[in-house]
Enzyme design. Structure first.
Site, PDB file in Angstrom:
ATOM      1  CE  LYS A 158      -4.270  -1.019   2.378  1.00 20.10           C
ATOM      2  NZ  LYS A 158      -5.035  -0.858   3.804  1.00 20.10           N
ATOM      3  N   GLY A 164      -7.970   6.389  -3.110  1.00 24.69           N
ATOM      4  CA  GLY A 164      -8.817   5.572  -4.381  1.00 24.69           C
ATOM      5  C   GLY A 164      -8.023   4.310  -5.138  1.00 24.69           C
ATOM      6  N   GLY A 165      -7.290   3.817  -3.988  1.00 21.74           N
ATOM      7  CA  GLY A 165      -6.659   2.251  -4.767  1.00 21.74           C
ATOM      8  C   GLY A 165      -5.575   2.765  -5.201  1.00 21.74           C
ATOM      9  CG  HIS A 208     -14.899  -0.714   3.516  1.00 20.92           C
ATOM     10  ND1 HIS A 208     -13.692  -0.152   3.069  1.00 20.92           N
ATOM     11  CD2 HIS A 208     -15.637   0.194   4.101  1.00 20.92           C
ATOM     12  CE1 HIS A 208     -13.923   1.372   3.475  1.00 20.92           C
ATOM     13  NE2 HIS A 208     -14.917   1.447   4.021  1.00 20.92           N
ATOM     14  CG  HIS A 235      -9.456  -1.264  -4.402  1.00 25.30           C
ATOM     15  ND1 HIS A 235      -9.250  -2.560  -3.683  1.00 25.30           N
ATOM     16  CD2 HIS A 235      -8.266  -1.589  -5.240  1.00 25.30           C
ATOM     17  CE1 HIS A 235      -8.418  -3.490  -3.891  1.00 25.30           C
ATOM     18  NE2 HIS A 235      -7.751  -3.042  -4.828  1.00 25.30           N
ATOM     19  NE  ARG A 292     -13.661  11.658   1.611  1.00 22.49           N
ATOM     20  CZ  ARG A 292     -12.888  10.787   1.250  1.00 22.49           C
ATOM     21  NH1 ARG A 292     -11.746  10.905   1.472  1.00 22.49           N
ATOM     22  NH2 ARG A 292     -13.449   9.580   1.082  1.00 22.49           N
TER      23      ARG A 292
END
Ligand code: ADP
Length: 496
Positions: A158, A164-165, A208, A235, A292
């Site tokens: 990662k 955003g993947g 998720h 994703h 956000r």
């Protein structure tokens, strides 16, 4: 309370923020690119100012221009919406320096949570479970190889600055590690100007599940329950709901408590989301904090009855969060579908064009947050998400059926959309049974849409657009009574 607030965004979220500002008697100031001159968000605002250029870089990402517009028009605060500048610590700081209130958490919190390595370390230190992994500033390949072996394949690479993947790679075995590492670093460097990556154990079939949190400047941090967002494509979430069908009351209590602990650890003040993945054994692990308002926030609004933009404004103005934790209830079931201009038959390629027919569903428990209407241009420059359908019903199955019915009534012609695909997903027996995970869409076989198979509502809408009006004896009578509006161009031909 502020008198004038600038919305540094476009599309459905700018329209949605403007609505709450106006309810609060706050003047909503919009901005628009050259491609958005006639966009819905421009007319939804009380004032709107142009940004020269078309691309996001030239327009909605120009923090200097946005601050200049705000300052020269008596604006006191800037709401960034989601995407664009919403998670840029430098922008939040620039607002502060210009004497403007940034509607969101502090620049320090945005910066710290924008780095997934720091975020994980911070919440782990507060006792929140994180996905087993490894990070270091030392990129010696043999060390990475050793750590990946220790975690056990498959592992996930990662990007520290990820979103955003991007910069994410699943590595199935040691033979593919070097290549995946190199391409993840390259992609992260290009997307974020920061090529740092870290390793995580790759969970095979996780869900998720995220928790909406809210902090104020009086030391109060509360949660507004969870949202299940396992229906993802590349994703990216496309259907979200609350409550999650995977949580027992006990698991919900522990998950929400962990989210509050994470938020308290960073003294969070504003709306935020703590994301987790949940494995098949019911163990959850922290993923990241989104600093956000999320795309899927209406799901939480439907089940709690709260307006999160209203709460953001109150908290930013220094007032306490309007309710105490014990006053918050999760009522009924809410579900959101993201309506995107894309072709399900062509690998969901974004579609561009002009919207010729737009009929949105209505009825009790149906909410549509839209950034488009008849005549809107859908361009390549911005996100293909056009609107969101959100429904609320007493039970999960009732919410699913309400959403399917609303999708049947939702007609967008001119660009292809994912509406038929969303209805297929909602009607899938495993989705109805709540048996979903993040690879659900990928693992199922989805019948292709037949372009000839236009839904009844579409035929109806097409008919509405061309059917002569019998109530008027002549075209003169029609045009005298209706010389403006979207149907005017059709002259005497209009709906029933
Ligand atoms: P981004 O910020 O790029 O969106 P996230 O960390 O939020 O990245 O992860 C995005 C999605 O990737 C998650 O919703 C989940 O589907 C998947 N994912 C992330 N980490 C893992 C993991 N360790 N194992 C399995 N899937 C994961």
């Amino acid at each position: 309370m502020f008198k004038k607030v600038l919305i540094a965004n476009r599309g459905e979220i700018a329209v949605r923020i403007a609505r709450t500002l106006q309810e609060m008697r706050i003047t909503a100031v919009g901005v628009y690119s050259e491609a958005d001159r006639t966009a819905c968000h421009v007319s939804a605002c009380d004032e709107a100012y142009p940004l020269s250029g078309v691309t996001a870089q030239e327009t909605y990402l120009r923090s200097d221009r946005l601050i200049e517009i705000a300052r020269s028009h008596g604006v006191e605060a800037i709401h960034p919406g989601y995407g664009f500048l919403s998670e840029r610590a430098d922008f939040a700081e620039a607002c502060q320096n210009a004497g403007l209130t940034f509607i969101g958490p502090s620049p320090e919190v945005i910066r710290a949570m924008g780095d997934k390595i720091i975020a994980k370390e911070t919440v782990a230190a507060a006792g929140v479970p994180v996905v087993p992994g490894w990070s270091s500033t030392d990129y010696c390949f043999s060390e990475i190889q050793y750590q990946a072996d220790k975690l056990g394949y498959p592992v996930l690479i990662k990007a520290a600055a990820g979103g955003g993947g991007k910069g994410m790679r699943v590595v199935q075995d040691a033979n593919h590690l070097a290549e995946a590492l190199e391409s993840a670093q390259r992609e992260a460097g290009a997307a974020f100007g920061d090529g740092r990556v870290f390793l995580e154990k790759y969970l095979q079939r996780p869900r998720h599940v995220e928790v909406q949190i809210f902090g104020d400047h009086h030391g109060q941090v509360i949660h507004l329950f969870e949202r299940e967002c396992s229906i993802q494509r590349r994703h990216q979430k496309i259907i979200e709901e609350s409550p999650s069908p995977a949580l027992t009351p006990e698991l919900r209590r522990r998950l929400c408590a962990a989210a509050v602990t994470a938020a308290q650890a960073i003294q969070y003040a504003s709306a935020g989301t703590v994301e987790f993945i949940l494995d098949e054994a019911g163990q959850f692990y922290f993923l990241e904090v989104n600093t956000r308002l999320q795309v899927e926030h209406p799901v939480t609004e439907m089940i709690t009855g709260l307006d999160l933009v209203y709460a953001q404004m109150k908290v930013a103005a220094g007032e306490p969060f309007p309710l105490k934790q014990e006053e918050l209830l999760q009522r009924g079931h809410a579900l959101e579908c993201r309506i995107c201009s894309e072709d399900a038959n062509d690998n969901f390629r974004p579609q561009t064009g002009q919207i010729e027919v737009y009929v949105s569903p209505q009825g009790g428990g149906v909410r549509v947050d839209s950034g488009v209407n008849i005549g809107s241009e859908v361009s390549v420059h911005y996100d293909p998400m056009l609107a969101k359908l959100i429904v609320h019903a007493p039970t999960r199955l009732a919410a699913i059926d309400k959403a399917i019915q609303a999708l049947r009534q939702f007609v967008i012609l001119g660009v292809r959309t994912n509406i038929p695909f969303l209805a297929q997903v909602l009607d899938h027996p495993e989705f109805r049974a709540g048996q979903v995970h993040t690879h659900f869409l990928q693992e199922q076989h989805w019948p292709v849409d037949d372009p000839e198979n236009i839904p009844d509502a579409a035929l109806l809408a097409a008919a509405l657009a061309v059917k002569p009006v019998s109530r008027f004896s002549s075209s003169t009578a029609w045009s005298e009574q209706h010389d403006t509006g979207p149907w005017a161009a059709a002259g005497p031909w209009r709906g029933l």
